[in-house]
Design a protein around this motif. Structure first.
Motif, mmCIF file in Angstrom:
data_model
loop_
_atom_site.group_PDB
_atom_site.id
_atom_site.type_symbol
_atom_site.label_atom_id
_atom_site.label_comp_id
_atom_site.label_asym_id
_atom_site.label_seq_id
_atom_site.Cartn_x
_atom_site.Cartn_y
_atom_site.Cartn_z
ATOM 1 N N ILE A 198 0.820 -1.224 0.000
ATOM 2 C CA ILE A 198 0.000 0.000 0.000
ATOM 3 C C ILE A 198 0.853 1.274 0.000
ATOM 4 N N PRO A 199 1.859 1.446 0.923
ATOM 5 C CA PRO A 199 2.646 2.692 0.891
ATOM 6 C C PRO A 199 3.477 2.847 -0.375
ATOM 7 N N ILE A 200 3.941 1.732 -0.952
ATOM 8 C CA ILE A 200 4.736 1.808 -2.182
ATOM 9 C C ILE A 200 3.876 2.308 -3.337
ATOM 10 N N LEU A 201 2.693 1.745 -3.464
ATOM 11 C CA LEU A 201 1.798 2.139 -4.557
ATOM 12 C C LEU A 201 1.292 3.563 -4.366
ATOM 13 N N SER A 202 1.055 3.958 -3.121
ATOM 14 C CA SER A 202 0.608 5.329 -2.856
ATOM 15 C C SER A 202 1.674 6.340 -3.244
ATOM 16 N N SER A 203 2.945 6.025 -2.933
ATOM 17 C CA SER A 203 4.038 6.939 -3.302
ATOM 18 C C SER A 203 4.206 7.014 -4.817
ATOM 19 N N LEU A 204 3.928 5.910 -5.512
ATOM 20 C CA LEU A 204 4.013 5.922 -6.977
ATOM 21 C C LEU A 204 2.951 6.846 -7.574
ATOM 22 N N LEU A 205 1.735 6.770 -7.049
ATOM 23 C CA LEU A 205 0.650 7.585 -7.591
ATOM 24 C C LEU A 205 0.785 9.061 -7.216
ATOM 25 N N MET A 206 1.454 9.352 -6.100
ATOM 26 C CA MET A 206 1.585 10.733 -5.642
ATOM 27 C C MET A 206 3.004 11.273 -5.836
ATOM 28 N N GLU A 207 3.736 10.701 -6.798
ATOM 29 C CA GLU A 207 5.128 11.119 -7.017
ATOM 30 C C GLU A 207 5.184 12.618 -7.359
ATOM 31 N N PRO A 208 6.198 13.340 -6.804
ATOM 32 C CA PRO A 208 6.212 14.815 -6.892
ATOM 33 C C PRO A 208 6.399 15.360 -8.303
ATOM 34 N N GLN A 209 7.032 14.595 -9.209
ATOM 35 C CA GLN A 209 7.295 15.109 -10.553
ATOM 36 C C GLN A 209 6.039 15.143 -11.424
ATOM 37 N N LYS A 210 5.006 14.430 -11.016
ATOM 38 C CA LYS A 210 3.709 14.433 -11.726
ATOM 39 C C LYS A 210 3.886 14.147 -13.219
ATOM 40 N N ARG A 211 4.458 12.979 -13.518
ATOM 41 C CA ARG A 211 4.628 12.557 -14.920
ATOM 42 C C ARG A 211 3.383 11.815 -15.386
ATOM 43 N N PHE A 212 2.855 12.253 -16.532
ATOM 44 C CA PHE A 212 1.638 11.649 -17.073
ATOM 45 C C PHE A 212 1.751 11.430 -18.575
ATOM 46 N N SER A 272 2.488 8.687 -21.803
ATOM 47 C CA SER A 272 1.776 7.438 -22.096
ATOM 48 C C SER A 272 2.270 6.282 -21.229
ATOM 49 N N LYS A 273 3.593 6.170 -21.072
ATOM 50 C CA LYS A 273 4.141 5.054 -20.296
ATOM 51 C C LYS A 273 3.900 5.243 -18.803
ATOM 52 N N ALA A 274 4.071 6.465 -18.324
ATOM 53 C CA ALA A 274 3.832 6.732 -16.910
ATOM 54 C C ALA A 274 2.357 6.520 -16.559
ATOM 55 N N THR A 275 1.466 6.931 -17.446
ATOM 56 C CA THR A 275 0.034 6.731 -17.209
ATOM 57 C C THR A 275 -0.316 5.255 -17.143
ATOM 58 N N SER A 276 0.302 4.454 -18.019
ATOM 59 C CA SER A 276 0.046 3.010 -18.012
ATOM 60 C C SER A 276 0.506 2.385 -16.691
ATOM 61 N N LEU A 277 1.667 2.810 -16.200
ATOM 62 C CA LEU A 277 2.163 2.283 -14.927
ATOM 63 C C LEU A 277 1.247 2.686 -13.770
ATOM 64 N N LYS A 278 0.788 3.925 -13.789
ATOM 65 C CA LYS A 278 -0.071 4.390 -12.692
ATOM 66 C C LYS A 278 -1.445 3.738 -12.750
ATOM 67 N N GLU A 279 -1.910 3.410 -13.939
ATOM 68 C CA GLU A 279 -3.174 2.674 -14.054
ATOM 69 C C GLU A 279 -3.061 1.309 -13.387
ATOM 70 N N ARG A 280 -1.953 0.609 -13.649
ATOM 71 C CA ARG A 280 -1.725 -0.682 -12.997
ATOM 72 C C ARG A 280 -1.617 -0.516 -11.486
ATOM 73 N N ILE A 313 -5.167 10.474 -3.262
ATOM 74 C CA ILE A 313 -4.142 9.611 -3.851
ATOM 75 C C ILE A 313 -4.252 9.581 -5.370
ATOM 76 N N CYS A 314 -5.453 9.435 -5.889
ATOM 77 C CA CYS A 314 -5.656 9.309 -7.330
ATOM 78 C C CYS A 314 -6.172 10.594 -7.980
ATOM 79 N N HIS A 315 -6.199 11.692 -7.238
ATOM 80 C CA HIS A 315 -6.774 12.933 -7.786
ATOM 81 C C HIS A 315 -6.003 13.409 -9.019
ATOM 82 N N ASP A 316 -4.664 13.490 -8.911
ATOM 83 C CA ASP A 316 -3.858 13.971 -10.042
ATOM 84 C C ASP A 316 -3.940 13.017 -11.227
ATOM 85 N N PHE A 317 -4.006 11.740 -10.947
ATOM 86 C CA PHE A 317 -4.077 10.751 -12.040
ATOM 87 C C PHE A 317 -5.343 10.947 -12.863
ATOM 88 N N PHE A 318 -6.497 11.071 -12.202
ATOM 89 C CA PHE A 318 -7.754 11.225 -12.933
ATOM 90 C C PHE A 318 -7.868 12.597 -13.600
#
Length: 321
Positions: A69-83, A85-93, A119-124
């Protein structure tokens, strides 16, 4: 004289050719431009090695759901906010894996906030509407499969998503989630709220002529009316579902649900032979899908129809004397 003229013309052409010098263009002499590597979508190559490492570390078999859980949360909330195509695919998983981890650890309040929390606000906010709808539906399917008995939690998730879709004005996604909410309410035996939601949803769907969702919604309407012991309206809703299904391709699982509901209604009317044929159709399709959980009840209904049909015939014979 003709030979002299031809010779003079030849010498003049040779002199003109000698005077013409080959010209060089700047394109030929210019140094080639250095191009940046691009990925499949035409974007500049992304530096996502750290995100890949985080996702791979979370997928290690030695880690428990609580450790992921903490590992995946840090991935979704990473400070660089990369979105990209490849980063989006990783964050979807990562969203799917985080949902599974919360369900496995029975942290149901956190599951409710997965889609609408921080956690998922920036992703969506940075993906397309089509991708967003796909992720939301997939998360709902994961929750329903891993926590099928947590109907209250499923209802809360649906209500949160519906409120968010209304604020974002995402009509199609809202209609999908409302159809899912109606099925959850039906499972909770809340027939009144479920039927009110279905009626309101059908008005919108008929205007849009969304055949696929109309098939599913009419089928759910039929189940609700049958739960209320209103067989005529249940039959009418099932007929409407079949009419819409005839105009489009229907997945085998959905077709099996329609056939199973038809068998139930024919059983209610005492037509056991026809009911048996519908249960047989449903059983064959579910058996091909290897869905044993739904196929076994259909097989039991088939056997019950045969017993009831034989009993009815025996009683008629005995009544005749």
């Amino acid at each position: 004289n003709n030979k002299r003229r031809e010779a003079s013309c030849t010498t003049m052409a040779e002199e003109d050719a000698m005077e013409i010098e080959p010209t060089t263009t700047e394109e030929n002499t210019a140094a080639p431009e250095v191009t940046k590597p691009v990925d499949d979508d035409g974007d500049e190559e992304e530096d996502i090695a750290d995100l890949v490492d985080l996702l791979e570390s979370s997928e290690e078999t030695t880690k428990s759901a609580a450790d992921r859980i903490p590992i995946l949360s840090s991935l979704l909330m990473e400070p660089q906010k990369r979105f990209g195509s490849k980063a989006t695919s990783l964050k979807e998983r990562a969203v799917y894996s985080l949902t599974r981890s919360y369900c496995e650890t029975q942290q149901y309040p956190q599951v409710v906030d997965v889609l609408t929390g921080e956690i998922c606000h920036d992703f969506f906010a940075n993906i397309t509407k089509a991708k967003c709808a796909k992720v939301v539906r997939q998360v709902l399917d994961i929750v329903c499969s891993l926590a099928p008995n947590q109907l209250t939690m499923q209802e809360q998730i649906c209500n949160n998503i519906i409120a968010w879709t209304k604020a974002e004005k995402r009509t199609f996604l809202r209609q999908r989630v409302e159809a899912k909410l109606a099925s959850v309410l039906f499972e909770q035996d809340k027939y009144g709220p479920a039927l009110a939601l279905i009626d309101r949803l059908l008005v919108e769907l008929k205007k849009l002529d969304d055949k696929q969702l109309l098939v599913e919604t009419h089928l759910m309407e039929s189940k609700i009316h049958f739960g209320l012991q209103n067989v005529p309206k249940a039959k009418a809703a099932l007929t409407a579902s079949r009419t819409c299904a005839n105009a489009i391709y229907v997945a085998p699982g959905l077709q099996a649900s329609i056939d199973s509901m038809s068998g139930i209604l024919h059983c209610e009317e005492g037509d056991y032979d026809t009911a048996h044929s519908y249960f047989l159709e449903s059983f064959e399709q579910l058996d091909q899908l290897n869905d044993r959980e739904k196929a076994v009840p259909c097989l039991k209904y088939m056997m019950l129809c045969r017993i009831l049909d034989s009993l009815t015939r025996a009683l008629k014979l005995s009544a005749k004397g």
